[in-house]
Design a protein around this motif. Sequence first.
Motif, PDB file in Angstrom:
ATOM      1  N   ALA A 173       0.839  -1.206   0.000  1.00  0.00           N
ATOM      2  CA  ALA A 173       0.000   0.000   0.000  1.00  0.00           C
ATOM      3  C   ALA A 173       0.870   1.251   0.000  1.00  0.00           C
ATOM      4  O   ALA A 173       0.589   2.212  -0.730  1.00  0.00           O
ATOM      5  CB  ALA A 173      -0.933  -0.021   1.205  1.00  0.00           C
ATOM      6  N   ALA A 174       1.924   1.254   0.802  1.00  0.00           N
ATOM      7  CA  ALA A 174       2.821   2.409   0.856  1.00  0.00           C
ATOM      8  C   ALA A 174       3.548   2.609  -0.469  1.00  0.00           C
ATOM      9  O   ALA A 174       3.709   3.739  -0.937  1.00  0.00           O
ATOM     10  CB  ALA A 174       3.833   2.211   1.994  1.00  0.00           C
ATOM     11  N   PHE A 175       3.967   1.526  -1.098  1.00  0.00           N
ATOM     12  CA  PHE A 175       4.646   1.606  -2.397  1.00  0.00           C
ATOM     13  C   PHE A 175       3.712   2.199  -3.440  1.00  0.00           C
ATOM     14  O   PHE A 175       4.102   3.011  -4.263  1.00  0.00           O
ATOM     15  CB  PHE A 175       5.131   0.207  -2.792  1.00  0.00           C
ATOM     16  CG  PHE A 175       6.046   0.156  -3.991  1.00  0.00           C
ATOM     17  CD1 PHE A 175       7.076   1.066  -4.166  1.00  0.00           C
ATOM     18  CD2 PHE A 175       5.901  -0.853  -4.936  1.00  0.00           C
ATOM     19  CE1 PHE A 175       7.931   0.998  -5.266  1.00  0.00           C
ATOM     20  CE2 PHE A 175       6.743  -0.933  -6.029  1.00  0.00           C
ATOM     21  CZ  PHE A 175       7.768  -0.007  -6.193  1.00  0.00           C
ATOM     22  N   LYS A 176       2.452   1.815  -3.375  1.00  0.00           N
ATOM     23  CA  LYS A 176       1.441   2.319  -4.311  1.00  0.00           C
ATOM     24  C   LYS A 176       1.253   3.823  -4.140  1.00  0.00           C
ATOM     25  O   LYS A 176       1.250   4.580  -5.110  1.00  0.00           O
ATOM     26  CB  LYS A 176       0.121   1.573  -4.093  1.00  0.00           C
ATOM     27  CG  LYS A 176      -0.980   1.931  -5.040  1.00  0.00           C
ATOM     28  CD  LYS A 176      -2.231   1.112  -4.785  1.00  0.00           C
ATOM     29  CE  LYS A 176      -2.315  -0.145  -5.573  1.00  0.00           C
ATOM     30  NZ  LYS A 176      -2.375  -0.032  -7.011  1.00  0.00           N
ATOM     31  N   VAL A 177       1.152   4.282  -2.881  1.00  0.00           N
ATOM     32  CA  VAL A 177       0.987   5.715  -2.623  1.00  0.00           C
ATOM     33  C   VAL A 177       2.218   6.470  -3.106  1.00  0.00           C
ATOM     34  O   VAL A 177       2.123   7.510  -3.776  1.00  0.00           O
ATOM     35  CB  VAL A 177       0.724   5.982  -1.117  1.00  0.00           C
ATOM     36  CG1 VAL A 177       0.747   7.466  -0.814  1.00  0.00           C
ATOM     37  CG2 VAL A 177      -0.603   5.366  -0.697  1.00  0.00           C
ATOM     38  N   TRP A 178       3.397   5.949  -2.775  1.00  0.00           N
ATOM     39  CA  TRP A 178       4.653   6.578  -3.197  1.00  0.00           C
ATOM     40  C   TRP A 178       4.722   6.680  -4.721  1.00  0.00           C
ATOM     41  O   TRP A 178       5.056   7.736  -5.280  1.00  0.00           O
ATOM     42  CB  TRP A 178       5.844   5.790  -2.638  1.00  0.00           C
ATOM     43  CG  TRP A 178       7.170   6.319  -3.056  1.00  0.00           C
ATOM     44  CD1 TRP A 178       7.858   7.359  -2.496  1.00  0.00           C
ATOM     45  CD2 TRP A 178       8.003   5.841  -4.117  1.00  0.00           C
ATOM     46  NE1 TRP A 178       9.054   7.556  -3.132  1.00  0.00           N
ATOM     47  CE2 TRP A 178       9.163   6.627  -4.146  1.00  0.00           C
ATOM     48  CE3 TRP A 178       7.866   4.816  -5.061  1.00  0.00           C
ATOM     49  CZ2 TRP A 178      10.177   6.428  -5.070  1.00  0.00           C
ATOM     50  CZ3 TRP A 178       8.876   4.626  -5.964  1.00  0.00           C
ATOM     51  CH2 TRP A 178      10.023   5.418  -5.977  1.00  0.00           C
ATOM     52  N   ALA A 179       4.411   5.595  -5.412  1.00  0.00           N
ATOM     53  CA  ALA A 179       4.473   5.575  -6.877  1.00  0.00           C
ATOM     54  C   ALA A 179       3.529   6.616  -7.478  1.00  0.00           C
ATOM     55  O   ALA A 179       3.857   7.265  -8.481  1.00  0.00           O
ATOM     56  CB  ALA A 179       4.126   4.179  -7.414  1.00  0.00           C
ATOM     57  N   ASN A 180       2.367   6.802  -6.870  1.00  0.00           N
ATOM     58  CA  ASN A 180       1.399   7.766  -7.389  1.00  0.00           C
ATOM     59  C   ASN A 180       1.798   9.214  -7.133  1.00  0.00           C
ATOM     60  O   ASN A 180       1.229  10.122  -7.734  1.00  0.00           O
ATOM     61  CB  ASN A 180       0.000   7.473  -6.834  1.00  0.00           C
ATOM     62  CG  ASN A 180      -0.653   6.333  -7.584  1.00  0.00           C
ATOM     63  OD1 ASN A 180      -0.767   6.361  -8.802  1.00  0.00           O
ATOM     64  ND2 ASN A 180      -1.055   5.305  -6.870  1.00  0.00           N
ATOM     65  N   LYS A 181       2.772   9.425  -6.248  1.00  0.00           N
ATOM     66  CA  LYS A 181       3.277  10.779  -5.989  1.00  0.00           C
ATOM     67  C   LYS A 181       4.400  11.151  -6.961  1.00  0.00           C
ATOM     68  O   LYS A 181       4.808  12.307  -7.006  1.00  0.00           O
ATOM     69  CB  LYS A 181       3.811  10.885  -4.555  1.00  0.00           C
ATOM     70  CG  LYS A 181       2.771  10.614  -3.495  1.00  0.00           C
ATOM     71  CD  LYS A 181       1.860  11.782  -3.314  1.00  0.00           C
ATOM     72  CE  LYS A 181       0.888  11.473  -2.189  1.00  0.00           C
ATOM     73  NZ  LYS A 181       0.043  12.577  -1.860  1.00  0.00           N
ATOM     74  N   LEU A 182       4.889  10.188  -7.711  1.00  0.00           N
ATOM     75  CA  LEU A 182       5.997  10.477  -8.645  1.00  0.00           C
ATOM     76  C   LEU A 182       5.524  11.304  -9.819  1.00  0.00           C
ATOM     77  O   LEU A 182       4.418  11.245 -10.257  1.00  0.00           O
ATOM     78  CB  LEU A 182       6.610   9.164  -9.140  1.00  0.00           C
ATOM     79  CG  LEU A 182       7.298   8.320  -8.072  1.00  0.00           C
ATOM     80  CD1 LEU A 182       7.790   7.009  -8.678  1.00  0.00           C
ATOM     81  CD2 LEU A 182       8.461   9.060  -7.462  1.00  0.00           C
TER      82      LEU A 182
END
Length: 147
Positions: A138-147
Amino acid sequence: MRALTKALVGVTTAVGIAAGGVVTAGTATAAPASAQEHVVSADVAPLAVVNLGLTREEARKVQRWLATHWNYNGAIDGYLGTESWKAFQRCLAKYWDYNDEIDGIVGPNTIKALQRLLKANGYYSGAIDGIAGDGTRAAFKVWANKL
């Protein structure tokens, strides 16, 4: 001796039926080498992709970021494969205490370093345990969407 022979024939017949029949088993083993190679390569290819729950579009964002900052020159195809993870491991080695080989294999050390990155940026609050569980994904998904 006759009882032993009967038992062996019975077991052999049962195994043959369970395996799809003697005729089918014989046909399967007689498949041409090219057909067998195709099946093997089809089975192996997906195992090299580890998106950790990201959609293809989210994985493309990560690949664009890797291309811009970490010398990733592979396809921007939304599949985080070996070359994507090698580039990511270069980042993780420089800043997030990844101290293993740059091999593109997403093992526990890669996950631990990813968890450190995600935690330091406020996306992850779990343990640095090297397990890509729900919280890490879930954290990786949020991080990726902030790129």
